[in-house]
Write a protein that holds these residues in place. Sequence first.
Motif, PDB file in Angstrom:
ATOM      1  N   ASP A  80       0.829  -1.208   0.000  1.00 45.00           N
ATOM      2  CA  ASP A  80       0.000   0.000   0.000  1.00 45.00           C
ATOM      3  C   ASP A  80       0.863   1.257   0.000  1.00 45.00           C
ATOM      4  OD1 ASP A  80      -2.267  -1.438  -0.114  1.00 45.00           O
ATOM      5  OD2 ASP A  80      -2.706  -1.355   2.029  1.00 45.00           O
ATOM      6  N   LEU A  81       1.899   1.210   0.848  1.00 42.86           N
ATOM      7  CA  LEU A  81       2.798   2.361   0.933  1.00 42.86           C
ATOM      8  C   LEU A  81       3.480   2.620  -0.404  1.00 42.86           C
ATOM      9  CD1 LEU A  81       4.646   2.163   4.374  1.00 42.86           C
ATOM     10  CD2 LEU A  81       3.540   4.177   3.363  1.00 42.86           C
ATOM     11  N   VAL A  82       3.962   1.556  -1.000  1.00 40.39           N
ATOM     12  CA  VAL A  82       4.660   1.676  -2.282  1.00 40.39           C
ATOM     13  C   VAL A  82       3.743   2.286  -3.328  1.00 40.39           C
ATOM     14  CG1 VAL A  82       5.575   0.328  -4.214  1.00 40.39           C
ATOM     15  CG2 VAL A  82       6.357  -0.122  -1.894  1.00 40.39           C
ATOM     16  N   LYS A  83       2.487   1.828  -3.330  1.00 40.96           N
ATOM     17  CA  LYS A  83       1.527   2.361  -4.303  1.00 40.96           C
ATOM     18  C   LYS A  83       1.382   3.866  -4.155  1.00 40.96           C
ATOM     19  CE  LYS A  83      -1.218  -1.369  -5.778  1.00 40.96           C
ATOM     20  NZ  LYS A  83      -2.058  -2.432  -5.233  1.00 40.96           N
ATOM     21  N   ALA A  84       1.306   4.320  -2.901  1.00 40.87           N
ATOM     22  CA  ALA A  84       1.132   5.754  -2.650  1.00 40.87           C
ATOM     23  C   ALA A  84       2.365   6.530  -3.129  1.00 40.87           C
ATOM     24  CB  ALA A  84       0.894   5.993  -1.160  1.00 40.87           C
ATOM     25  N   LEU A  85       3.547   5.997  -2.811  1.00 38.54           N
ATOM     26  CA  LEU A  85       4.769   6.689  -3.206  1.00 38.54           C
ATOM     27  C   LEU A  85       4.947   6.686  -4.718  1.00 38.54           C
ATOM     28  CD1 LEU A  85       7.346   5.600  -0.482  1.00 38.54           C
ATOM     29  CD2 LEU A  85       6.281   7.822  -0.796  1.00 38.54           C
TER      30      LEU A  85
END
Length: 441
Positions: free
Chosen positions: A96-101
Motif C-alpha cells: 500500500d505504501l509503495v503504491k502511494a509513493l
Amino acid sequence: MIDIKVLRDDPERVRASQLARGEDPGVVDAILAADERRRSSLGEYEALRAEQKSVSKNVGAAMGAFQKAKKSDAPDVAELEAAATAARERAAELSDLVKALEAAASAAGDELNALMRRVGNVIVDGVPSGGEDDYVVLETVGAPRDFAAEGFEPRDHLELGELLGAIDMERGAKVAGARFYFLTGVGARLELALLNMAVAQAIEHGFTPMITPTLARPEVIVGAGFMDAHAEEVYHLETDDLYLTGTSEVALAGYHADEIIDLSAGPRRYAGWSACYRREAGSHGKDTRGIIRVHQFQKVEMFVYCRPEDAEAEHQRLLDWEREMLAKIEVPYRIIDTAAGDLGSPAARKFDCEAWVPTQGRFRELTSTSNCTTFQARRLNIRERDPRGAGTRTVATLNGTLATTRWLVAILENHQQADGSVLVPKALQPFVGLDVLTPVG
RNA sequence: GGAGGCGUCGCAUAGUGGCCUAGUGCGCCCGCCUGCUAAGCGGGUUGGGGUUGAUUACCCCUCGCGGGUUCAAAUCCCGCCGCCUCCGCCA
C-alpha cells in the motif's frame, strides 16, 4: 522537448533563449524546482519498492514451506502457516505504501513534463531577438523587373491564371469552399513540372524520394511539434482521431519514431511529396485572392536526420538547395533570418526565402528551412548509438521546402509578358514540355 | 462489418501466478586455443531512469502500449495499437 540536462547545467542559456523568444524565463526555475521534487520523490519510491520486493520474495519462500508441510502432514504446519500469514500481512502493508509513493513520484514526473513542454527549443547563437517583424535580411538575390520601363502594367497571378486557363477559383469554391481551387490544363502541368523538378534535384543530391501519408496519429502530430502554436491550423478527423498533415514533415519526422538509427554513413535525407492541409484559422480576409493562401496545396519537402554536431552545417546545405531551386525558376528573392519569437517551438533557427511578387510590391515566403536540433527527435524518441562511447543519444532533425503550389504565383507574375503569356524558365521547360504558356481563346 | 489467433532480448524460440535475477540456439563483440581459416572453449550482448564529484558499484522500471487484480504478473482481467487467418461487403 529540450534536454533537461542542458537546463540543469546551463539554466542561464535557456533563460536567455526564452527572453529572446519573448517568453517567460521564470519557467526555468519552476522546472529546476520540479526536477528536484521529482528526483527526491523517485528516490523514496524506489527505496521502498526495493524493500517490498525482498519482503515479497520471503513470502514466496514461506508459502512454499507451508504448502510442502501441509502436503506431507508435518507436525509444524500450524506454525508455518502463521509465519506465512504474518509475512504476507507485512508485505501487504508495504504494498500500500509503495503504491502511494509511486503515485506521488509519477505525479511529480507529470508536473515536470508539463513545465518542460512549455519551453521552446533553445535558439542557436546569432538568431535575432523579437517577433515577426524583427527578422534580419541576410541577402537579396536578383532585381525586380521594371514593368513601367517595359511599358505595361503587370497582371496578378490569378488574372494570368484565368487567361491561361490554369487556375479556377470559382469552381474550387463551388466544390470545397473558399480557399480551394482547381489547377487546370497548363496550371496542372506547371505544378507537376515544378514538383518533379524538385524531386529530380533532391535525388541528384542523394535524397530518398518519399510519398507520405497525409493523415497522422495524435502522438505523431504532437511529437513533430504541430500541436503547440499551430494547433488551430490542423484539420482533425474526429471519428477516427486522425489529423490531416500541414506538411510531409510530420510524416517524415514520425517515420523513424521510437527507432535507433544508424548515422555512421552520414545524414539520412528524405524528400517528401505530399498534399498539405491547413485551416488558415485566424487569417480571414488575408490573401483571399488566388492561390497564395489556400487550404490544400502540394509540396516537396526536404527532411534530414543527422548528428547534433552536424546540424548547423546541414542547415546551410538545406538553404543552398532551396537557393538552387529558386535559381532554376529565375525569380528575385531575399533570405531572412527569422526572429526568435517567430520560430515556432521546435525550431532553433529558421531561414525563409521570400520571392518578389510584382503586383504586391513585396516579398512573399516561398521556402522555409528549420533546424530543430534534437527538440523534435527527443519527443519522437529517435536516437543513434553514441559514436563517442556507450549508450544512445538523440539525433537532430531539419526540414526545408523545395517547392510548393505557391511558387506558381512567383513564376507566373515574374515571367509574364505584355500579351498575358508567360515564359517558362529554362530549367523548367523540359519538365513542362512548353517554352511559353499562352492565353486560351 | 463478423469470428478467431498472435505480439518475449538484433533474429528464432522456451516460459500458463513465486524455483524468471527471462532459459536456449543463431548472429554480433572480447579473449583463449590454433601454420592460416573454420571449428572448439570461456566471457559479454534491450533500452530508460535514479544514487555518487567522476569511475567502479548499487537500486528502480522495461516481455507491443496503458490500466487493473494479487503479498507477488511475461503468465490472470480490461482497454488500445500492430500483424495474421477465415467469412461477408466493396472495387
